[in-house]
Each structure stands twice: as C-alpha cells, then as structure tokens.
Design an enzyme around this catalytic site. Structure first.
Site, PDB file in Angstrom:
ATOM      1  N   GLU A 225       0.790  -1.235   0.000  1.00 41.19           N
ATOM      2  CA  GLU A 225       0.000   0.000   0.000  1.00 41.19           C
ATOM      3  C   GLU A 225       0.826   1.291   0.000  1.00 41.19           C
ATOM      4  OE1 GLU A 225      -2.635  -0.384   3.355  1.00 41.19           O
ATOM      5  OE2 GLU A 225      -3.697  -2.073   2.468  1.00 41.19           O
TER       6      GLU A 225
ATOM      7  N   GLU B 131      -6.216 -10.579  -1.310  1.00 41.31           N
ATOM      8  CA  GLU B 131      -7.028 -10.420  -0.094  1.00 41.31           C
ATOM      9  C   GLU B 131      -8.512 -10.400  -0.452  1.00 41.31           C
ATOM     10  OE1 GLU B 131      -5.632  -7.181   2.391  1.00 41.31           O
ATOM     11  OE2 GLU B 131      -3.543  -7.549   1.831  1.00 41.31           O
TER      12      GLU B 131
HETATM   13  C1  GLA Z   1      -4.986  -4.471   4.344  1.00 40.64           C
HETATM   14  C2  GLA Z   1      -3.777  -5.290   4.749  1.00 40.64           C
HETATM   15  C3  GLA Z   1      -4.194  -6.572   5.363  1.00 40.64           C
HETATM   16  C4  GLA Z   1      -5.310  -6.401   6.349  1.00 40.64           C
HETATM   17  C5  GLA Z   1      -6.457  -5.707   5.685  1.00 40.64           C
HETATM   18  C6  GLA Z   1      -7.617  -5.563   6.628  1.00 40.64           C
HETATM   19  O1  GLA Z   1      -5.555  -4.860   3.198  1.00 40.64           O
HETATM   20  O2  GLA Z   1      -2.919  -5.548   3.676  1.00 40.64           O
HETATM   21  O3  GLA Z   1      -3.107  -7.132   6.027  1.00 40.64           O
HETATM   22  O4  GLA Z   1      -4.858  -5.667   7.448  1.00 40.64           O
HETATM   23  O5  GLA Z   1      -6.000  -4.453   5.292  1.00 40.64           O
HETATM   24  O6  GLA Z   1      -7.815  -6.637   7.431  1.00 40.64           O
END
Ligand code: GLA
Length: 430
Positions: free
Chosen positions: A222, A329
């Site tokens: 990020e 994710e």
């Molecule tokens: C981001 C992070 C993850 C997690 C999510 C929320 O996407 O990369 O590790 O913390 O937020 O759970």
C-alpha cells in the site's frame, strides 16, 4: 452394402450419444467439491489464516473469538478447501518485531503459521515486510536526539472507538494516514541511514528465517496514494527515506532469499486512476532493474462492483506489466454501507460494514463471486494465486458484510457453489 454400413454408422452414432450422456452425467455428479481441486489447472486457491487456526487453539488474537469446536471446524475447512495460506497478522512488523534490537522479535506465532503450511503441504505466502500500518513507532524514531527532545509518539488519533468494533480486526488506530499511525513526524525521527538499516535488518532476519519455506513475499504494501496526482502516499517510509524506499525493500528481500517471488501489493486497483498509478510505479521499478516479480491486487470489493466485465478490464490492463498477478485479499462486501468502497483501509472499514445487508444478499454475493472467478479463470495465464481474506464470515475483518464463501458455522454459502460451477463451466441452476 450401403444399408449395412448406414446401419453400422447409426449404431455408432447411438452408442456415441449414449456414451456422451453417461459421461455428462458423470461430470456433473463427480464435480469437484473443493476449491483447490476445482481450480487445480488454473491457480492456487488460498486463504488468510489467523492465529487460532495456525496454532489450532482458541487463543485471543486477531480480534476473533472462537471456541475449540469452532477452531477445529475452521482448520478442517482450511485444510480441505485450500492449497495456499497467507498470515492475517502474525508476520506484520508489529507482531513479529515489536521491540528494537535483535532480541525484539517474537517468532512464535509466525513459526506456528509457517509450520501449519508445511505440515499441510500448502504454498506459503509472507505478508508483509514494509507497510505504514501495524508498524511500531520505534521503527521511525531517532537514536541521537537533540537535547531536550523525546521520542514519544504523538497521541493516536480518535480511531480507538471503532477499532474493536465487531467486524474489524482491531488495528485501525495503527494505520498511517491520520497521525502517521501514532508516529509524530513533526518530532525527532530516524535518519535515512538509520531507517534503511532497520529495514535491512528486519528483512534479512525475517525473510532469512523462512528462506525456502515462504515462497512469496509481500515486500511493500500500500505505498500508492489514493487520491490526488501524487503517485506515492505520504508515509514515514517515504518521508524519511524518500521514494526509493520501495526499491531498497525489494533489493534487501531479494538478497535475503533470491528464490522467493517478491510482490508489490495494494488495494483499490479496480479504480482506474489508482491502477494507472500502480502501472506507472511498477514500470519505473522495472526500468531501474528492481526485482519486483508479481503484482498483488488485494481485491477487497463489494457485490456492486466489479462486474465480470470490469474485472476483465482490470486484469487486461495489469497484464501489460508482464508479471504474474496474485489476487491477495479477496472478499466481497454485502453490507449496504460497503457498496461504493473497494478500500483495504481498516479505518474506513467500520463504516463500510454498516447498514445491514443488501437485499437478496446471498444471491448477489454468488453472482459477484461468479463474475470475479470467471474473470480470474479467463486470465489464468497471468493470474496465479487467489487468496480469500479469511476462512469464513465469523472471522472476517468485514464480518458484518458477510463477505466470504463460508458462513460463521463453516457451512458453504451459495457463493461457494457458484465459484465451483465457474470452474466446471456448469451454468447456474437459477
Ligand atoms: C490491508 C492489509 C491486510 C489487512 C487488511 C484488513 O488490506 O494488507 O493485512 O490488514 O487491510 O484486514
């Protein structure tokens, strides 16, 4: 003679038709019952696991509250359905390296995570090395402070009220962005050299410890700015080291394990402006020879979007980079409040899980997952890993948005069947 031969071909034709019928029936009754079997010719299908699963015990961690019976069921679904794992929290800096110095590591939970993957023969991912979230303040603090200055972090902004709300993982207050995750950038901080040294030591230690076992690393998480024209977000990494903190992190990780696949991971790549920032960033890293080897698209999405067509476009554009794409994710928010947000931001998550579920939520979730998996399958030349962000709705950071394929009792939802049907090419029943 003519009659005889046409009789034979008629017989052959009938026989072939019967065989086809039998084989069709067989395909549909022997349709794979697990995600990993259904997609074995396409990509890994994995899941983020929390500490209760990694240790097979009902420990209080990751803000989940599961009793032993539930943990056993969670573990059973993970091992039956998935062939890849990611750690939900235990490899983040805050967890694995809470204190400075060589004695400041806490390897226990991370070791349990890696051992879980090894004993179940799963493809193991490491998440994450360099991120503004869930990173302790000491990382950014200076050691040689001017007289009278202290290293005390700024008060954490008023997010605490939302961080432990059901449906979050309790880490919102540690996010950078509002108050630098608790670190006061206006006060004394580490020098570029100090911070690079800490980054190097952390990466060398953590990646080195699991060398050959963890096959893929989220090296930088990020780093992109959400809005505006800046490519990178403002973070202590970027402020103290400069934009080359990304290149350095990849170099250090490559040095620590030359065989690991090194990934850049970010959210909201469904948003065209952010996706183009990603493409710009990765092209510039490639031009500098930085060993970035895969794109991680978090894909925290909602039942409203992206559709098959939209995801098809996202993947088509990402493929221009020529790198493998990992969906890192995946979850699909069914809460009314989450219908316009594809953010991975924990702080924003509380509001996106508000408002009850959208109407007809099970069907809409099934349709959304079917569209996404159709796109992933279509792009399987590049898409190599799909990771669901949690095994079931009961342990999800977006629990109130019921975003996963299994319910809180580990029962498969209609979305699970829809995903299996996409693999087999079967049409939906309705
Ligand atoms: C981001 C992070 C993850 C997690 C999510 C929320 O996407 O990369 O590790 O913390 O937020 O759970």
């Amino acid at each position: 003679m003519k009659n005889h031969s046409s009789h034979i071909s008629l017989c052959i034709g009938l026989f072939a038709a019967a065989a086809l019928l039998i084989s069709c029936t067989t395909i549909s009754t022997s349709q794979p019952k697990t995600l990993k079997a259904a997609y074995k010719h396409h990509f890994y299908v994995g899941v983020a696991i929390n500490r209760t699963i990694a240790t097979s015990s009902p420990v209080q961690a990751d803000n989940v509250n599961r009793n032993m019976e539930q943990v056993n069921k969670d573990v059973a679904v993970v091992t039956e359905q998935f062939n890849q794992i990611s750690p939900e929290n235990d490899l983040k800096w805050q967890m694995i390296h809470p204190q400075p110095g060589p004695d400041g590591y806490n390897f226990g939970p991370a070791d349990a995570y890696v051992n879980f993957g090894l004993s179940n023969k799963m493809y193991i991912v490491g998440h994450t090395l360099v991120w503004h979230g869930q990173t302790p303040s000491w990382v950014f603090q200076g050691t040689n402070l001017p007289p009278g200055m202290t290293n005390s972090p700024a008060p954490t902004p008023a997010l605490a009220a939302t961080t432990n709300a059901p449906g979050t993982n309790g880490f919102g207050g540690r996010r950078f962005g509002r108050g630098f995750g608790g670190f006061n950038m206006n006060g004394p901080h580490a020098s570029r050299e100090e911070l690079l040294q800490r980054m190097h030591d952390h990466i060398a230690t953590v990646v080195g410890r699991y060398k050959g076992k963890i096959k893929v690393w989220d090296v930088v998480n990020e780093a992109l700015a959400d809005g505006g024209t800046n490519i990178l977000r403002t973070s202590p990494w970027e402020q103290i080291i400069g934009p080359d903190f990304i290149a350095k992190a990849f170099e250090y990780a490559h040095e620590a394990d030359p065989d690991a696949i090194l990934r850049y991971n970010d959210y909201s790549l469904e948003n065209s402006a952010k996706r183009h920032k990603l493409i710009t960033l990765i092209k510039s890293l490639q031009a500098q020879g930085v060993p970035v080897m895969a794109i991680g698209s978090q894909t925290h999405v909602s039942v409203t979007s992206p559709s098959f067509k939209e995801e098809d476009k996202v993947l088509t554009e990402l493929e221009t980079l020529g790198l493998p794409i990992h969906i890192t994710e995946l979850d699909v928010n069914s809460a009314q409040g989450g219908q316009r947000s594809n953010s991975g931001d924990v702080a924003a998550n509380a509001s996106t899980t508000q408002g009850g579920l959208v109407s007809n939520s099970d069907q809409r979730l099934a349709d959304a997952y079917a569209g996404l998996f159709r796109a992933f399958k279509k792009h399987d030349k590049y898409v190599k890993v799909i990771t669901l962000w949690g095994v079931n709705d009961g342990v999800s950071w977006r629990a109130r948005g019921r975003p996963l394929l299994f319910d809180a009792n580990d029962q498969p939802k209609p979305a699970f069947d829809a995903v299996i049907r996409v693999a087999t090419g079967e049409q939906p029943k309705s």
